[in-house]
Design an enzyme around this catalytic site. Sequence first.
Site, mmCIF file in Angstrom:
data_model
loop_
_atom_site.group_PDB
_atom_site.id
_atom_site.type_symbol
_atom_site.label_atom_id
_atom_site.label_comp_id
_atom_site.label_asym_id
_atom_site.label_seq_id
_atom_site.Cartn_x
_atom_site.Cartn_y
_atom_site.Cartn_z
ATOM 1 C CE LYS A 190 -17.209 -4.041 11.052
ATOM 2 N NZ LYS A 190 -17.058 -4.050 12.490
ATOM 3 C CG MET B 164 1.735 3.927 3.801
ATOM 4 S SD MET B 164 3.203 4.951 3.913
ATOM 5 C CE MET B 164 2.659 6.210 5.061
ATOM 6 C CG ASN C 124 -4.200 -10.310 9.707
ATOM 7 O OD1 ASN C 124 -5.126 -10.644 10.462
ATOM 8 N ND2 ASN C 124 -3.487 -9.222 9.888
ATOM 9 C CE1 TYR D 242 3.600 -7.514 4.283
ATOM 10 C CE2 TYR D 242 2.336 -9.472 3.690
ATOM 11 C CZ TYR D 242 2.366 -8.141 4.072
ATOM 12 O OH TYR D 242 1.216 -7.447 4.208
ATOM 13 C CE LYS D 243 11.720 -8.286 -1.030
ATOM 14 N NZ LYS D 243 10.296 -8.134 -1.436
ATOM 15 C CG HIS E 158 -0.073 -4.680 -0.143
ATOM 16 N ND1 HIS E 158 0.325 -3.407 -0.519
ATOM 17 C CD2 HIS E 158 -0.029 -5.439 -1.267
ATOM 18 C CE1 HIS E 158 0.613 -3.397 -1.810
ATOM 19 N NE2 HIS E 158 0.405 -4.614 -2.298
ATOM 20 C CE1 TYR F 252 -0.848 -0.140 0.099
ATOM 21 C CE2 TYR F 252 0.938 1.148 1.094
ATOM 22 C CZ TYR F 252 0.345 -0.083 0.802
ATOM 23 O OH TYR F 252 0.939 -1.242 1.225
ATOM 24 C CB ALA G 10 -6.449 -7.849 8.786
#
Lengths: 178, 860
Positions: free
Chosen positions: A150, A96, A141, A163-164, A136, A94, A144
Site C-alpha cells: 500500500k 529492523m 506474512n 530465518y533460523k 525483510h 533499513y 504485512a
Amino acid sequence: MVTSTETIKNSKVPKRNTAHRIALGEITPNNLGQLKKLNTVLFPVNYSEKFYKDVLEVGEFAKFAYFNDCCVGAVCCRKEQINQGTTSDQAKLYIMTLGVLAPYRNLGIGTKLLTHILQHATLPAQHPKFVEIYLHVQTSNEEALAFYKKYDFEIVATVEGYYKKISPPDAYVLSRKL
Amino acid sequence: MRELPSKESALFKQILKYYEYKQYKKGLKAAEQILKKFPEHGETLAMKGLFLNHMDRKEEAHEFVRKGLRSDLASHICWHVYGLLHRSDKNYGEALKCYTQALKYDKDNMQILQDYSLLQIQMRNYEAFNESRLRLLKLRHNNQRYWIGLAISYHLLENYESAEKVLKAYVDTLKEKPGPMNFEHSEMLLYHNLIIEESGKFEKALEHLESIKDDVCDRRSWKEKRAFFLLKLERYQEAEEAYGDLIADNPDCYDYYNGLLSASKINTEINTSELSSEQREKILGIWQTLTTKYPKSNLLKRLPLQYTTDERFKEEVDKYMQAALRKGVPSLFVNLKKLYVDPIKEIIVEKLVEEYLQNLKTHNTFTKSSNIDDEIEQPTAYLWTLYLLAQHYDNKRDIMKALKLIDEAIEHTPTLVELYMTKGRILKHGGNFNEAMKVMDEARELDLQDRFINSKCTKYMLRNDQPKEALKTIGLFTRGDAPDPLTDLIDMQCMWYALEEGECYRRQNNFGKALKRFHQIEKHFADITDDQFDFHTYCLRKVTLRAYLGMLRLEDQLRSHPYYFRAAQNAIEIYLYLKDNPKTVNGEESQNYDNMTEEEIKAAKKAKSKAKKAALKEAKKAPPTKEDQSKKKVQDDDPEGEKFLKVEDPLREALKFLQPLQILASQRIETHLLGFEYYIRKKKYLLALRALKRAYNIDKENPVLHVNIIQFKLEVSRLEKEDNEKREPQRDSTEYQTIFRVVNTELPTILPDNTSLKEYTEEFLARNKGSISHLLASSNALLQINPEYKQEATNILMNSIKDEFSNTRTLKHCISVYEQLKNNLDSSKAEEFKNKCKEWFPISTYFTGLDRDKNDLKIE
C-alpha cells in the site's frame, strides 16, 4: 524482520468511538524496558544488546507509538551507508522492526509509524541522503505484505533460509526508492 | 576586674561587632589579643569560647566559656554567652537558666530578653513568654513585631481579650494606614480575626471580617471564613449563597459542598445511609443543579454515588464507570472502593463490571445492545476493565481470580507499568513476597525514571527481607553527591524507608539494626521539633501569623503522627523482648532458630559468620580516598546498632517511646496494651490496671486485651496467695495490701467477681462469633488459666475451619493459628489445619513452601 502489521481498513467496520489519541514518543535509556517487552511479544527473535544500543542512536528513526497513552507499538530503523569507505553521501534506511500489539491493530498506528519514518527520511536537510528504504518480511506474512504494498514497497528479492528458527524460513526483501 | 583600659575596651566592642557580623576568625584573633594582656578577662574568655563554638571546636568552646564565667560571675555577657552555647547544643532547659542569670545583671537588655523569649516559646512556657514579651514591648514600643509578639503571647494563654486589645492599640498607634494590598498588614488583620474566632464570638468575628474586607489580600481565606461564620451563626440563607460562591471559584473542593449541605440543614457528620429519603432527594437535586452549572467538576460526578442506593446507584455508577474506563482512569478503583462500605454497592459494581467484560469481549461495547449503529469501544476500554476487575477481586482477596484477570491484562498490553504493580500487590496479598518483588522489579525496569515505582519496588524488596537489594534500588534515586544512599536517606528524613527497613531487620531478628532505624525515626521527630526554633523570629518578622500558630499546634501534636507511632510500637516491642530474653543481648544467640530444621540452622549460622567476615574485610580495605573525604563522610561507628542491644535497662528505653504515645495517642488501644506490657514487667500493678481499664474503655472486645486481663488476674491472685502464705518480713506488706485492695475493688468493673476465668473466656468467645482473632485469644487465655485445657484450646482453634469464619480468615490469622497449634498444642492437628490453608492460600510461600530458593538469593 517485520511481522504482524496493518491490513487495509475494511470499509464495513462500524463507526468507532471517537475518543482516542495516537501519538509517537521517543525511545530513551529509561523506557528501553518497554521496547524489550514489545519485541518479546511481537517477534519470535531475541534481539541483542547491540540492537538496543543502536536504537538509542538513530534519533527520529526509532519511535514508540502510544494509543490513549498506552505504549502499544514501535518502529526501529538502521542507517546504512552505500559504498562503505568512500565519501558517498548516499544511504539506505533499513527497517529492523515495526510492530503493533495485536489488540491495537487496524487502528492506523502502523501507518502513523511508517509515515513518520518516510517523512523524516525524505527531509531536505537529511544528510546523508536516503535513496532507498527496505526491510525483510517472512514470505507467509500476507498481512504485512499488503500493508507495505500500500505504501509502494515492492518485492525485489527472496532470501531463502533467512530465518533460523521459524517456518517458513524464507523472506522477501521489500524495497521502495525515495 | 571587668573594666578594661580604653584601648582594649574599644577592641572588645569591636569583638561584639565581629560576632554580630559572623566574622568569627577576626573575632577570635581580637579576643586573643586582649587575652595576651589580660588573660583572666572573663567576658573576653567567654567570647573566645563562642567564636570557637562557631568554628566547630566544641570542647574548647565549652572550656573557655566556663572559664570566662568563673572569672566574672556577675557579667551578663558571660551568662548570655553560656546560654547561647547551650542553645546551640539544643540544651534549652540549661540555656533558659543562663538567660535568667544574665537578666539578673542587666534586666533591660533587649538582646537577652529577645533570646530569652524565644527559648520560652520553644519550651512552651506561656506565662514566662508573656512576661518577656510585655517587657520587650515596654522597652521598644515603636516596632510592630513587639506588639504582635505580645498579642501572640496572650493568645496562647487563651487571653483573647488582651490579645485583641494589643493588636487594636497597635493599629491605633499607626500614623497613617498602610495602603491597600499590603500583605503584612492583611495577615495581621486576618490573625486578629482568628483570635476573635477562637474566643468563640462568631458574631463579632463576622463583623470584624466585614470591616477588614478591603484590606485583605488572601481573598479565598476571607470568603471561606465568612461562609463558615454565617453557618455558625445559623444564617443559612446567606451561608448557602456564600458556599455557592466558593463552589463557583473551585467546583472540586469537598469542603465547600459539605458547607453547602450544612447550610441546607443537612447533617454532614452522620453516615449517608442514615439520611432520610427526603433529605437524600434534596441532596441529589442540589447536585443535579450544580452539575449542569459545572459540567467539568470531577467531584460532582462522584458525589451522587455516595447519596444514592440500589437502582439509582446502579444507574449513576454505570455512567460513572463507563466514562472512566473509556477515558482510562487508573485510579478508578480507589474511588469505587470507598463506596464498598455498603456491601450492596459492592455487589452492584461487581455485576456491572463483569457484564462490561463479557460484552466488550463479544462485541466491543459496555452494554448488551441490539443497536447495530452503536459506537464500539477502543481496546483500552477492555484493558482498563480487566484492570478494574482484577483490583476488585484482589480487594475481596479472591487471589486466583484477580491473578487470572491481571495476567490477561498484561498479555493484552504488556508495556503498562500499572498492571505489573497491581499484579505485585495481588501476589503480596496472596502471601508470596518473593514473586511480588520480582514483578515489581519487572515494572520498575519498564520505566527507570519513575521514582514512584522505584520506591514501591524497594518496599517490596524489604518486605521480602532483602535489605541489600533494597538499598541498591533506592540508591538509584538518592542524590549523586551524597557519600552513600543511606546517608542521603537519613539527611532527607526519609521515614518510610527507615520504617520498612527496621521492620525487615526485626523480622530477621537483627534487633540492633532494627532499633537503630526506629531510633533514627525518633531523631527525625526531635529534629523537626528543634527546627521550629528559627520560625519564632522569622514568622514574627514576616507576619505570617496564622501559619505560625498552625505550626506551633502541629509541633505540639507531632508525635501523634502514624510514622512515629509505628516506630515507637516496634521499638517498645523489641525492648520488651530484650527484657524477656536477656541472653539475646550478647549477640551470638540472637538468631531465632525456633522454626528451622537443624540443617537450616547450620546454614544460617554459617552464612552469618561469613557475612561478618566479609564486613570486616570490607572495612579493612577501602582506605579513605580523597573523594570520600571531600564528601565529608561521617563514619558510623556502630552500623549494626549494637549499642542499642547492650542497654542496661531495656524497659527504660521502652518507656521513652511509650510516654509520647500516652500523651498524644491515648485514643489508640495499642498505646494502652503496650503500656500494660511495660507496667506488668515493672511490677507496677496499679498502673497496669489503669492501662487495662483505658484499653477496655476504647474497645472491650479487643482480643489482646482479653488475654491481658486474664494474665493480670492470674498474676495478682498468685501474688496475693504468696503474700498470705509466706508473710515475708522483708516485703513491704502494707504496700501490697494497698495494691490488692485497689485491684479487688477496681478489677470487677471489667472482670466480674462471680464468674470464673474460664466462664469469662467462654462468654467472650460467645460474644464474638465468626472472628478468628477472638478464637486465638480465647485459646491463649485457656492455656494460661490452666495448661491442662490443651484439648479445649485446640478445639477452639480448629473451629476456624468452619465456614462461619471465612470472613476473618486472613493469611496473618491463619499463620498465627497454625503456629499456635504446632508449637504449643497438637502437631497432628496443625498439619490438618495446614492442609486447609494450602487450599485457602494456594500461592502463599508460608503454607505451600513455594519459593524455597529465596534463601539462596539472600546470601550473596
